[in-house]
Write an enzyme that holds these catalytic residues in place. Structure first.
Site, mmCIF file in Angstrom:
data_model
loop_
_atom_site.group_PDB
_atom_site.id
_atom_site.type_symbol
_atom_site.label_atom_id
_atom_site.label_comp_id
_atom_site.label_asym_id
_atom_site.label_seq_id
_atom_site.Cartn_x
_atom_site.Cartn_y
_atom_site.Cartn_z
ATOM 1 N N LYS A 24 -9.991 6.250 -5.152
ATOM 2 C CA LYS A 24 -8.857 5.701 -5.902
ATOM 3 C C LYS A 24 -8.155 4.584 -5.139
ATOM 4 C CE LYS A 24 -4.035 6.861 -6.612
ATOM 5 N NZ LYS A 24 -3.394 6.668 -5.299
ATOM 6 N N ASN A 25 -7.852 4.828 -3.868
ATOM 7 C CA ASN A 25 -7.035 3.848 -3.149
ATOM 8 C C ASN A 25 -7.813 2.588 -2.772
ATOM 9 O OD1 ASN A 25 -4.764 5.336 -3.521
ATOM 10 N ND2 ASN A 25 -4.773 6.275 -1.485
ATOM 11 N N CYS A 118 4.284 7.164 -6.983
ATOM 12 C CA CYS A 118 4.852 8.464 -6.620
ATOM 13 C C CYS A 118 6.078 8.290 -5.743
ATOM 14 C CB CYS A 118 3.828 9.275 -5.819
ATOM 15 S SG CYS A 118 2.442 9.875 -6.767
ATOM 16 N N ARG A 123 9.913 3.835 0.032
ATOM 17 C CA ARG A 123 8.623 3.148 0.217
ATOM 18 C C ARG A 123 8.860 1.641 0.177
ATOM 19 N NH1 ARG A 123 3.966 5.983 -3.384
ATOM 20 N NH2 ARG A 123 2.639 4.896 -1.885
ATOM 21 N N ASP A 307 -2.034 12.131 2.706
ATOM 22 C CA ASP A 307 -2.371 12.567 1.340
ATOM 23 C C ASP A 307 -2.998 13.963 1.316
ATOM 24 O OD1 ASP A 307 -1.578 10.017 0.685
ATOM 25 O OD2 ASP A 307 -3.608 9.221 0.579
ATOM 26 N N ARG A 399 -3.470 10.498 -12.597
ATOM 27 C CA ARG A 399 -3.444 9.163 -11.981
ATOM 28 C C ARG A 399 -4.505 9.040 -10.892
ATOM 29 N NH1 ARG A 399 1.195 8.057 -8.933
ATOM 30 N NH2 ARG A 399 -0.233 6.453 -8.303
HETATM 31 N N1 EPU Z 1 6.042 0.807 5.113
HETATM 32 C C1 EPU Z 1 7.120 0.042 5.424
HETATM 33 N N2 EPU Z 1 7.157 -1.239 4.966
HETATM 34 C C2 EPU Z 1 6.163 -1.767 4.216
HETATM 35 C C3 EPU Z 1 5.052 -0.970 3.900
HETATM 36 C C4 EPU Z 1 5.014 0.335 4.365
HETATM 37 O O1 EPU Z 1 8.050 0.475 6.092
HETATM 38 O O2 EPU Z 1 6.254 -2.941 3.845
HETATM 39 C C5 EPU Z 1 6.000 2.201 5.600
HETATM 40 C C6 EPU Z 1 6.046 3.186 4.425
HETATM 41 O O3 EPU Z 1 7.354 3.440 4.002
HETATM 42 C C7 EPU Z 1 5.381 4.397 5.023
HETATM 43 C C8 EPU Z 1 4.319 3.785 5.943
HETATM 44 O O4 EPU Z 1 4.748 2.439 6.188
HETATM 45 O O5 EPU Z 1 6.284 5.119 5.782
HETATM 46 C C9 EPU Z 1 2.914 3.785 5.372
HETATM 47 O O6 EPU Z 1 2.854 3.040 4.198
HETATM 48 P P1 EPU Z 1 1.553 2.267 3.744
HETATM 49 O O7 EPU Z 1 1.938 0.880 3.385
HETATM 50 O O8 EPU Z 1 0.441 2.453 4.721
HETATM 51 O O9 EPU Z 1 1.209 3.047 2.420
HETATM 52 P P2 EPU Z 1 0.896 2.462 0.987
HETATM 53 O O10 EPU Z 1 -0.020 1.286 1.117
HETATM 54 O O11 EPU Z 1 2.131 2.323 0.186
HETATM 55 C C10 EPU Z 1 -1.283 3.860 0.733
HETATM 56 C C11 EPU Z 1 -1.821 4.803 -0.283
HETATM 57 C C12 EPU Z 1 -1.059 6.119 -0.209
HETATM 58 C C13 EPU Z 1 -1.184 6.695 1.189
HETATM 59 C C14 EPU Z 1 -0.698 5.663 2.218
HETATM 60 C C15 EPU Z 1 -0.872 6.108 3.649
HETATM 61 C C16 EPU Z 1 -2.494 3.307 -2.038
HETATM 62 C C17 EPU Z 1 -2.257 2.772 -3.397
HETATM 63 N N3 EPU Z 1 -1.650 4.217 -1.612
HETATM 64 O O12 EPU Z 1 0.078 3.650 0.377
HETATM 65 O O13 EPU Z 1 -1.696 6.987 -1.112
HETATM 66 O O14 EPU Z 1 -0.409 7.858 1.299
HETATM 67 O O15 EPU Z 1 -1.414 4.417 2.038
HETATM 68 O O16 EPU Z 1 -2.209 6.326 3.929
HETATM 69 O O17 EPU Z 1 -3.452 2.938 -1.374
HETATM 70 C C18 EPU Z 1 -1.865 8.825 -2.560
HETATM 71 O O18 EPU Z 1 -3.044 8.490 -2.750
HETATM 72 O O19 EPU Z 1 -1.382 9.919 -2.957
HETATM 73 C C19 EPU Z 1 -0.994 7.898 -1.856
HETATM 74 C C20 EPU Z 1 0.324 7.980 -1.906
#
Ligand code: EPU
Length: 422
Positions: A24-25, A118, A123, A307, A399
């Site tokens: 998915k991701n 979510c 975030r 996750d 989702r």
């Molecule tokens: N963060 C910041 N600033 C940013 C971006 C991130 O402070 O600009 C912080 C976030 O708040 C968090 C950490 O960095 O504390 C990690 O965030 P990251 O950007 O790595 O996560 P994401 O890209 O928003 C993806 C996956 C998530 C998964 C995380 C961590 C997707 C669409 N989502 O999210 O997946 O938990 O990486 O591996 O790829 C899920 O599949 O259930 C899910 C939530």
């Protein structure tokens, strides 16, 4: 008002084979990536999840042709237009933020609503924006919409204060068509990022160092059509490993890259789960022996994925003694604990951590999937609980899990869906 629930009659032992779908991701980034090309892009192994439908809606809003046939999607961006993305569909998923990077890269301008997804605590997307700014873009936030634009994008060095998955991918998207060289330092290394970079390279992008801390991108003028097969979903695979450990007799989980799951596999072994890796499959054997308590800490890849922390918590409720979870990625990702407690678990939540007092038998209850992986935790719980569990808010589960009911039923679980009045 009525709503659909997933109902699980617990206590049936699972046996058989399950095949893991595409990640998915990775998918939610690969689909936006395709619009950077000027020709059709074919992506194979697309999971059947509602996030894909939401992305297809966004692509069609941009006047892209989108054809989905089973697990294959063809995206033809050759007639697409630069149109603001302000509809409800943006709000359905977090990954709509990838349209920031790709549209900025393609048109040097994007207007997009604040992305949804979510709720896992705050975030922010400050690191994505920091990257766009470093490439020369200006950013305005007006009426819940980001307007990001640049006369031209010029490569630069960007240090990410946190190795964010989303920011790494989004900055790659904006940089592949920028002028000159972009260097992303402290880049994230998750397998999904490598998958996305592989597609971009097949489209003609020049990217080096993906999978390490430093990614270097040399901008190109044009990107062309290609085809790509998505990697298997390591989180779905991990969820089924946990399901098999909780409720299985002999479960074969196929289409896995075991290396992507090393942290979870080690932790499951520490709990006493018996399993065997055979090529791209893992066989999990049930056991009458009690599970051992463990301590886990979520970390960026290759550490234990945040996750998987939620479904793993359900398994920890079945381990003797006190288990602990420390969350370092999303410090408020503990909403599943309250739901599990309604089913008989004894979990205390503290700051960025939970303590699980086991082993506690679980009983069926009406519980709510507060987010996608909370939904997974509740599915695991429903399978081992005594009696019937009804899970509400199942749109979260749909989702991210491809045909979860069908996959579970094939293994011998008693799962149905029906409407309830709420
Ligand atoms: N963060 C910041 N600033 C940013 C971006 C991130 O402070 O600009 C912080 C976030 O708040 C968090 C950490 O960095 O504390 C990690 O965030 P990251 O950007 O790595 O996560 P994401 O890209 O928003 C993806 C996956 C998530 C998964 C995380 C961590 C997707 C669409 N989502 O999210 O997946 O938990 O990486 O591996 O790829 C899920 O599949 O259930 C899910 C939530």
């Amino acid at each position: 008002m009525s709503e659909k629930v997933i109902a699980i009659e617990g206590g049936y032992k699972l046996n058989g084979t399950v095949r893991i779908s595409g990640a998915k991701n990775a998918t939610v980034a690969l689909i936006p990536a395709a619009v950077l090309a000027d020709e059709p892009v074919d992506i194979y192994g697309v999971p059947e999840i509602s996030d894909v439908e939401a992305l297809a809606t966004l692509l069609r809003e941009l006047d892209c042709d989108v054809k989905i046939e089973g697990e294959d999607i063809r995206i033809d961006p050759s007639h697409m237009k630069e149109i603001p993305l302000v509809s409800e569909a943006v709000n359905k998923l977090r990954a709509s933020y990838y349209f920031m990077g790709v549209l900025l890269g393609k048109y040097k301008k994007v207007k997009i609503r604040m992305p949804g997804g979510c709720y896992l605590g705050p975030r922010p997307i400050d690191l994505h924006l920091k990257g766009f700014k470093a490439l020369g873009a200006t950013i305005e936030y007006v009426d819940d919409c980001y307007i990001i634009e640049a006369e031209e994008l010029i490569g630069n060095s960007i240090y990410l204060d946190f190795a964010s998955v989303g920011a790494t991918i989004n900055i790659m998207f904006a940089a592949v068509k920028a002028k000159g060289k972009t260097i992303i330092e402290n880049a994230a290394k998750e397998p999904e990022i490598i998958d996305v970079a592989n597609l971009l390279v097949k489209m003609g992008a020049k990217i080096r160092g993906v999978g390490t801390d430093t990614i270097t991108i040399e901008g190109v003028e044009e990107l062309h059509g290609t085809f790509h097969e998505i990697i298997p979903d390591r989180i779905e695979a991990g969820t089924f490993l946990i399901i098999a450990a909780a409720a299985g007799e002999k479960v074969i989980i196929q289409n896995i890259i075991p290396q992507h799951l090393e942290a979870l596999i080690s932790k499951l072994k520490e709990m006493g789960v018996k399993m065997e890796v055979v090529g791209d499959s893992i066989i999990v054997y049930g056991s009458e022996e009690p599970l051992q308590n463990i301590k886990v800490k979520t970390q960026i890849y290759p550490g234990l994925a945040t996750d998987l922390q939620q479904p793993l918590t359900t398994l920890m409720t079945q381990a003797e003694g006190i288990s602990q979870v420390q969350e370092t990625i999303y410090i408020e990702r503990f909403k599943h604990c309250e739901q599990l407690n309604k089913m008989g678990a004894h979990i205390e939540v503290g700051e960025a951590k939970s303590t699980i007092f086991g082993a506690t038998p679980l009983h069926g209850a009406r519980v709510m999937a507060t987010d996608l992986r909370c939904g997974a935790a509740l599915v695991v719980a429903g399978l081992i609980a005594k009696g019937k569990t009804e899970i509400t808010n199942i749109y979260h589960i749909d989702r991210g899990y491809d045909n979860i009911d069908h996959k579970l039923i094939t293994l011998g679980a008693h799962v149905t869906r029906y409407e309830i009045d709420d």
